[in-house]
Design an enzyme around this catalytic site. Structure first.
Site, PDB file in Angstrom:
ATOM      1  N   ASN A  62       0.835  -1.205   0.000  1.00 49.05           N
ATOM      2  CA  ASN A  62       0.000   0.000   0.000  1.00 49.05           C
ATOM      3  C   ASN A  62       0.864   1.248   0.000  1.00 49.05           C
ATOM      4  OD1 ASN A  62       0.627  -0.825   2.668  1.00 49.05           O
ATOM      5  ND2 ASN A  62      -1.070   0.341   3.532  1.00 49.05           N
ATOM      6  N   GLU A  64       0.482   5.163   0.536  1.00 48.85           N
ATOM      7  CA  GLU A  64      -0.415   6.234   1.004  1.00 48.85           C
ATOM      8  C   GLU A  64       0.111   7.598   0.585  1.00 48.85           C
ATOM      9  OE1 GLU A  64      -1.043   5.558   5.208  1.00 48.85           O
ATOM     10  OE2 GLU A  64      -2.177   3.724   4.798  1.00 48.85           O
ATOM     11  N   GLU A  75      -2.989  -4.479  -3.194  1.00 55.90           N
ATOM     12  CA  GLU A  75      -3.482  -5.371  -4.255  1.00 55.90           C
ATOM     13  C   GLU A  75      -3.487  -4.663  -5.602  1.00 55.90           C
ATOM     14  OE1 GLU A  75      -4.822  -4.813  -1.306  1.00 55.90           O
ATOM     15  OE2 GLU A  75      -6.103  -6.446  -0.616  1.00 55.90           O
ATOM     16  N   CYS A 112     -10.478  -4.732  -0.275  1.00 62.52           N
ATOM     17  CA  CYS A 112     -11.593  -3.769  -0.354  1.00 62.52           C
ATOM     18  C   CYS A 112     -12.341  -3.948  -1.674  1.00 62.52           C
ATOM     19  CB  CYS A 112     -11.072  -2.343  -0.197  1.00 62.52           C
ATOM     20  SG  CYS A 112     -10.327  -1.677  -1.694  1.00 62.52           S
ATOM     21  N   CYS A 115     -10.510  -3.061  -4.929  1.00 63.89           N
ATOM     22  CA  CYS A 115      -9.512  -4.069  -5.333  1.00 63.89           C
ATOM     23  C   CYS A 115     -10.203  -5.295  -5.915  1.00 63.89           C
ATOM     24  CB  CYS A 115      -8.634  -4.462  -4.150  1.00 63.89           C
ATOM     25  SG  CYS A 115      -7.487  -3.154  -3.668  1.00 63.89           S
TER      26      CYS A 115
HETATM   27  N1  THU Z   1      -5.359  -1.441   2.313  1.00 64.67           N
HETATM   28  C1  THU Z   1      -4.792  -2.277   1.392  1.00 64.67           C
HETATM   29  O1  THU Z   1      -3.667  -2.043   0.939  1.00 64.67           O
HETATM   30  N2  THU Z   1      -5.507  -3.352   1.000  1.00 64.67           N
HETATM   31  C2  THU Z   1      -6.710  -3.707   1.486  1.00 64.67           C
HETATM   32  O2  THU Z   1      -7.266  -4.697   1.059  1.00 64.67           O
HETATM   33  C3  THU Z   1      -7.351  -2.897   2.514  1.00 64.67           C
HETATM   34  C4  THU Z   1      -6.669  -1.642   2.881  1.00 64.67           C
HETATM   35  C5  THU Z   1      -4.584  -0.284   2.765  1.00 64.67           C
HETATM   36  C6  THU Z   1      -5.115   1.055   2.352  1.00 64.67           C
HETATM   37  C7  THU Z   1      -4.517   1.945   3.403  1.00 64.67           C
HETATM   38  O3  THU Z   1      -3.205   2.282   3.024  1.00 64.67           O
HETATM   39  C8  THU Z   1      -4.434   1.056   4.633  1.00 64.67           C
HETATM   40  O4  THU Z   1      -4.543  -0.270   4.173  1.00 64.67           O
HETATM   41  C9  THU Z   1      -5.521   1.323   5.654  1.00 64.67           C
HETATM   42  O5  THU Z   1      -6.772   1.250   5.094  1.00 64.67           O
END
Ligand code: THU
Length: 176
Positions: A62, A64, A75, A112, A115
């Site tokens: 992830n 951010e 993902e 989520c 994704c």
């Molecule tokens: N996040 C993911 O990378 N994948 C998921 O399936 C759920 C959430 C990340 C997004 C954000 O950077 C952090 O997790 C908190 O939501």
């Protein structure tokens, strides 16, 4: 009126060691992917690893951003990289894990909705189901085959192509 039910099947394992070797190794790759997570805002690291038919492994984590919506899940980072660089080499499996120092993770991270929609697109594009391995440090491992187990009512454009009668009805609602 009848009540309908949809059942989905998935496998639950207690330890990574119970997995077959390729699945186990892919989970280790997802753990490696955690390292490049850029998550100073949520402090929630997510790592994803794709295994392609050729054996190539792709990592995602992830990413951010201070403008929060500009960030992206692990993902989709992995999947979009695949789509941009290896679309001819089908995805066999994808492992996803998460880690945080803020609390104990007892259940795998389930991807989520955004994704899942991207997974659906690429499964359809490659015309082959992907095996999803979801796990965390102190919880079970879930192995789920194919996006339709996550999204049984998935919207596919074939619903549009075969929708001649639907189009007519929408153009002429009184005919319904
Ligand atoms: N996040 C993911 O990378 N994948 C998921 O399936 C759920 C959430 C990340 C997004 C954000 O950077 C952090 O997790 C908190 O939501």
């Amino acid at each position: 009126m009848t009540n309908q039910q949809i059942k989905i099947n998935f496998k639950e394992y207690t330890t990574l060691k119970e997995l077959n070797t390729p699945a186990y190794n892919l989970c280790l790759e997802a753990v490696k992917a955690l390292k490049n997570s850029h998550s100073p805002y949520s402090k929630f690291r997510v790592g994803a690893a794709l295994r392609l038919k050729s054996g190539k492994i792709i990592h995602g984590s992830n990413q951010e951003n201070v403008a929060y919506p500009s960030g992206l899940c692990a993902e989709r980072v992995a999947l979009f990289y695949w789509g941009a660089s290896h679309p001819e080499d089908p995805i066999e499996a994808m492992a996803v894990t998460a880690a945080t120092d803020e609390f104990e993770l007892l259940q795998p991270v389930a991807s989520c909705g955004a994704c899942l929609q991207v997974m659906a697109e690429y499964e359809k594009k490659q015309n082959k189901q992907i095996e999803y391995l979801l796990f965390c440090q102190n919880g079970p491992i879930w192995v789920i085959k194919g996006i339709e187990s996550f999204l049984p009512f998935l919207f596919f454009e074939n619903r549009l192509l075969k929708g001649e009668s639907l189009k007519i009805e929408l153009n002429n609602p009184s005919a319904l």
